[in-house]
Write a protein that holds these residues in place. Structure first.
Motif, PDB file in Angstrom:
ATOM      1  N   TYR A 203       0.843  -1.194   0.000  1.00 46.11           N
ATOM      2  CA  TYR A 203       0.000   0.000   0.000  1.00 46.11           C
ATOM      3  C   TYR A 203       0.879   1.246   0.000  1.00 46.11           C
ATOM      4  O   TYR A 203       1.916   1.308   0.665  1.00 46.11           O
ATOM      5  CB  TYR A 203      -0.925   0.008   1.207  1.00 46.11           C
ATOM      6  N   VAL A 215      -7.691   3.444   0.856  1.00 42.98           N
ATOM      7  CA  VAL A 215      -6.263   3.149   0.673  1.00 42.98           C
ATOM      8  C   VAL A 215      -6.015   2.860  -0.803  1.00 42.98           C
ATOM      9  O   VAL A 215      -6.901   2.384  -1.516  1.00 42.98           O
ATOM     10  CB  VAL A 215      -5.816   1.946   1.530  1.00 42.98           C
ATOM     11  N   ASP A 217      -3.173   0.980  -3.465  1.00 45.95           N
ATOM     12  CA  ASP A 217      -2.003   0.110  -3.524  1.00 45.95           C
ATOM     13  C   ASP A 217      -1.067   0.572  -4.636  1.00 45.95           C
ATOM     14  O   ASP A 217      -1.302   1.573  -5.311  1.00 45.95           O
ATOM     15  CB  ASP A 217      -2.419  -1.360  -3.695  1.00 45.95           C
TER      16      ASP A 217
END
Length: 367
Positions: A203, A215, A217
């Motif tokens: 991440y 989030v 990646d």
């Protein structure tokens, strides 16, 4: 026909004042609202002063291991005429309130304490006289044990919920550690946890968007962390493939004007170490919420993005003094903790990079 005279703000009905007050999102806005008059002040409660709670100690399973959550805030400050020797000035600065009515000024792009202020910086910041706008609130995690002191132990941290009425005792802390793993801590729990996902890390950044913790990646795929601390996909990856070379070197999330942006940083491919490769280009993408996909943004409009070590945020041209939007401000990660930083700006208009020089002070904006 008799003209209708102007009515004072204090004559607004209490129910209207309450509606307005409850739409304020920052502590500074609430304090200024309550400072108008007694009717404004009585319409909404004073914001909780959580500065005395920071640094906030997070319990761990190892008693000798310390973990602290710290908070700081980025402000845009405009001084009135006569407040500084050079007249009206604008500043962008980060303040860390560590104790009641005491604070430290930190570097905007990193987390170093600034010991020497510019001679033209005002001695006193009066929120009733100066125009002070809260831009962004940043959190960091420090850890340590024994006599080694505290060090930064996460590359990005957010607290949620995080608004003017938030209570630390009711919030959760989400973070990305130094090797790209996603973790969280919920108040009342004895230790933090890592999310159990199939990727096992990778991440790049984490941000709060529309009340959701998101989030991204290394492939540009964004996921939401839902209430049960699982991941739900919000967008497909920008790039396909199984290695970081399919896209830029680093991806950062920025929330601007209600939209979520992804900034992909490209670095030189020549023989530099991974931490010293100079930036050569940026690609910016905006999340299409309706279709759940990324669209490349050719312009940021009147906004400027600031990519800092532990946070990323957008500033409007109004706060920048006008004429400074559609660009990305950043530093190269090539200097030690004790070295001065070199500031650069990338223009989306002509894709040029301009070096703004070295500085170890707060950020002065043009007027």
């Amino acid at each position: 026909m008799e003209e209708t005279g102007k009515r004072p703000w204090s004559d607004l009905p209490p129910e209207i004042l309450s509606i307005i007050g409850n739409r304020l999102h920052t502590r500074m806005d609430v304090l200024r609202f309550r400072g108008v008059c007694s009717s404004f002040r009585s319409s909404i409660p004073r914001p909780r002063y959580d500065a005395s709670r920071f640094p906030f100690r997070i319990p761990t399973s190892t008693p000798r291991f310390a973990l602290f959550l710290r908070a700081s805030t980025v402000y845009a400050v405009e001084t009135p005429d006569g407040a500084a020797p050079s007249g009206r000035t604008r500043w962008l600065l980060r303040l860390e309130e560590s104790e009641l009515e005491r604070m430290r000024i930190l570097s905007l792009f990193s987390h170093r304490r600034i010991a020497y202020l510019p001679h033209e910086f005002p001695e006193v910041l009066d929120s009733l006289q100066f125009r002070i706008v809260e831009i962004f609130r940043e959190y960091t995690l420090e850890c340590g044990g024994g006599t080694g002191g505290l060090v930064q132990c996460a590359q990005k941290v957010v607290m949620h919920p995080d608004c003017v009425g938030s209570d630390v005792d009711r919030c959760s802390v989400y973070f990305i550690d130094k090797i790209g793993r996603l973790g969280y801590w919920r108040y009342g729990v004895e230790n933090w946890s890592h999310l159990d996902d199939s990727q096992g890390g990778g991440y790049d950044d984490i941000a709060v968007y529309e009340g959701r913790v998101c989030v991204v990646d290394q492939f540009g795929s964004v996921s939401e962390i839902h209430s049960s601390f699982g991941l739900q996909s919000l967008s497909p990856p920008i790039y396909s493939g199984n290695h970081r070379g399919s896209g830029g070197f680093w991806k950062q999330l920025v929330v601007s004007s209600g939209d979520l942006y992804l900034v992909d940083r490209y670095t030189e491919s020549i023989a530099y170490s991974e931490k010293t490769r100079p930036t050569c280009d940026f690609r910016v993408y905006r999340l299409d919420r309706q279709w759940g996909r990324w669209e490349e943004a050719r312009s940021l409009g009147d906004s400027a993005f600031f990519l800092c070590k532990h946070c990323s945020f957008a500033v409007s041209a109004l706060e920048l003094g006008g004429g400074n939007g559609n660009c990305i401000y950043y530093t190269e990660d090539t200097y030690s903790y004790y070295s001065m930083e070199i500031f650069k700006v990338f223009s989306l208009a002509d894709r040029s990079v301009k070096c703004l020089g070295f500085s170890d002070s707060i950020w002065r904006l043009p007027t």
